[in-house]
Enzyme design. Structure first.
Site, PDB file in Angstrom:
ATOM      1  N   SER A 192       0.843  -1.194   0.000  1.00  0.00           N
ATOM      2  CA  SER A 192       0.000   0.000   0.000  1.00  0.00           C
ATOM      3  C   SER A 192       0.886   1.256   0.000  1.00  0.00           C
ATOM      4  CB  SER A 192      -0.956  -0.040   1.195  1.00  0.00           C
ATOM      5  OG  SER A 192      -1.950   0.926   1.070  1.00  0.00           O
ATOM      6  N   ASP A 413      -8.832  -5.119  -5.685  1.00  0.00           N
ATOM      7  CA  ASP A 413      -8.445  -4.106  -4.692  1.00  0.00           C
ATOM      8  C   ASP A 413      -9.539  -3.049  -4.596  1.00  0.00           C
ATOM      9  OD1 ASP A 413      -7.221  -1.983  -3.232  1.00  0.00           O
ATOM     10  OD2 ASP A 413      -5.250  -2.713  -3.827  1.00  0.00           O
ATOM     11  N   HIS A 452      -7.329  -5.502  -1.142  1.00  0.00           N
ATOM     12  CA  HIS A 452      -6.154  -4.714  -0.749  1.00  0.00           C
ATOM     13  C   HIS A 452      -5.278  -5.443   0.280  1.00  0.00           C
ATOM     14  CE1 HIS A 452      -3.901  -1.035  -0.837  1.00  0.00           C
ATOM     15  NE2 HIS A 452      -3.997  -0.857   0.466  1.00  0.00           N
TER      16      HIS A 452
END
Ligand SMILES: [Ca+2]
Length: 525
Positions: A192, A413, A452
């Protein structure tokens, strides 16, 4: 906005981060075996505590203490950039025994620059390791404004790129002081924001790292974080907030419609970029006690399409079909009686709008219009692109230094549209001499059916650390990465191969679809 609401939003923001962060970290550390020692039998040349005597410019080493439970010398330092008066906190962990000769930098999530706890994993594998708060504590974006409510550019820069570089310089210096040898190889591993930080290092400080694992990277920050409020402006302008139940129904219907396009019906859309499912099919159907309307279909179509200007031009990508739409929409209520439907922006996007774009902690997102969205989204690109965009495709110096990078991104995601990573990788290919030349040092692995945190119906990648080390140290490029899905007891119930984009896995028609050897690679996406 009162403090209660502010602190509640912060709690939500951190909860999302921790969930994504934990998923990502477990992704990067699961079942990895310790890499072999580069300096067998090496031992520290000085006591841990003596590292406080090390003199480095603009750096104060606050403490160096033995943390026996984690087998490390734990160093805490502050780096400043006079005359700014800033304080970038850096944590370095140095294994007391069995240092493997390598340094590993770790990253953060959202606005969180990094965390001292991130040292444990890599130190346990024998790395000396670093983490930093990038100049502010916690996960809020509030640091972007100073006490007078003006942009604090030093804080913004520390968070965007400088903090990680300082951590890396200090980590290498402390490693050398402690063992009498500099790390032979250095790696950055992040998820991330951590994935963004790794690519930023390759772009801006290309000599810092030899190998980078960049998972679901928050690159194109200036476009997608501001773009995350798109579902809110659409729902506000259309005066039609779409319930979570309807969003989920549309996601399930899209998966049902496109699942078999990859010839395996497994609840996963392998190629969502070519899934054109239109939610108009749902109009008139019942979802719980409610009926799906034309307006609902329009909102969902616009969410998938992504931000557009008022005259219809492309601004950025939306989440793919199959990704959970709730984190961006945040809709609560049922729409009936005393339970009105309300939206709630993605917390990190909301903070970015407040502290970077509107520069007003009390900015009210519910005043957004298409015109206002377009204006401040454009401001984001113009004012912050060069600082935190992390989308520079020129990796010449990184490549020439011998650097290698693995980028991986889940196709479901829900927080960072996967198409943004493909967009960046295509631009790298164009800048760096084409697909073949780029694949010699940078590869992208897309992962079907994971979100994610690399969770979901799809299988998650394994062995990423091992793959990057093998590529850097043995020049063995990753032609395939093994993905696996485990049940609640940790038992592997499915394996699949992942191939470097634009290659995709294709079932060869024989044998179990839960065994990776029954899949080959083909051109796709
Ligand atoms: Ca499928």
């Amino acid at each position: 906005m009162n403090e209660n609401i502010t602190s509640r939003r912060l709690t939500i923001s951190i909860a999302i981060l921790v969930a994504a962060f934990a998923g990502g970290l477990s992704l990067l550390q699961a079942a990895e075996s310790p890499p072999g020692p580069l300096y067998p039998g090496i031992t520290p040349v000085c006591p841990c505590e003596s590292l406080t005597d090390l003199s480095l410019p603009n750096t104060t080493i606050e403490s160096a203490v033995v943390d026996a439970s984690n087998n490390m010398c734990r160093v805490t330092a502050i780096v400043t950039h006079p005359p700014a008066g800033d304080r970038v906190k850096v944590w370095i962990g140095l294994p007391l025994t069995n240092w493997n000769g390598r340094f590993q930098g770790t990253g953060g999530g959202g606005f969180l620059g990094g965390h001292a706890n991130s040292l444990r994993g890599p130190v346990g594998l024998g790395f000396s390791a670093g983490a930093t708060d990038t100049g502010h504590e916690g996960g809020s974006g509030r640091f972007a404004l100073d006490a007078n409510g003006r942009q604090d550019w030093q804080a913004i820069i520390n968070n965007a790129y400088l903090g990680i570089h300082e951590m890396t310089v200090l980590g290498k210096a402390l490693t050398k002081a402690f063992y009498g040898k500099a790390p032979r190889y250095s790696y950055f591993v992040g998820v991330s924001t951590g994935g963004r930080q790794g690519l930023m290092e390759a772009q801006r400080f290309p000599d810092d790292y030899d190998g980078i694992v960049s998972a679901c990277p928050a690159i194109n920050w200036h476009r997608f974080v501001s773009g995350s409020l798109w579902p809110q402006v659409v729902m506000l302008e259309m005066k039609n907030f779409v319930s979570k139940a309807k969003l989920d129904a549309a996601t399930a219907a899209a998966i049902a419609a496109c699942d078999a396009d990859d010839s395996v019906k497994d609840g996963v859309i392998d190629d969502p970029f070519h899934c054109a499912y239109d939610p108009k099919v749902l109009v008139g159907t019942r979802v719980g006690d409610d009926t799906f309307t034309e307006a609902d279909a329009t909102v969902i179509r616009k969410i998938w399409e992504g931000p557009r200007t008022q005259d219809g031009r492309f601004m950025w990508y939306g989440p793919e079909r199959g990704a959970d739409m709730f984190p961006y929409a945040g809709t609560t209520g049922s729409g009936t009686g005393d339970s009105p439907l309300k939206g709630k922006p993605f917390s990190i996007g909301h903070e970015y709008w407040r502290f970077y774009l509107a520069q007003d902690a009390r900015w009210d997102w519910s005043t957004l219009t298409y015109a206002g969205f377009e204006q401040l989204w454009t401001k984001s690109v113009e004012q912050y692109g060069a600082v935190i965009g992390t989308d520079d495709p020129d990796l010449t110096r990184f490549r020439d230094h011998g650097g290698k990078v693995i980028i991986t991104h889940g196709l479901a995601d829900e927080l960072i549209p996967a198409a943004g990573s493909v967009d960046y990788y295509k631009r790298v290919q164009q800048r760096m001499g084409g697909g073949e030349a780029t694949a010699k040092f940078a590869r992208l692995f897309l992962v079907p059916g994971v979100n994610h945190g690399f969770n979901g119906p799809g299988a998650r990648p394994t062995g990423l650390n091992e793959s990057i080390i093998r590529w850097v140290e043995e020049d063995k490029a990753p032609d395939k990465i093994l993905a696996e899905k485990r049940d609640a007891n940790g038992k592997v119930i499915r394996t699949r191969p992942l191939f470097p984009w634009p290659q995709v896995a294709k079932y060869n028609g024989n044998g179990s679809t839960d065994e990776e050897q029954n899949f080959g690679s083909t051109e796709g996406n």
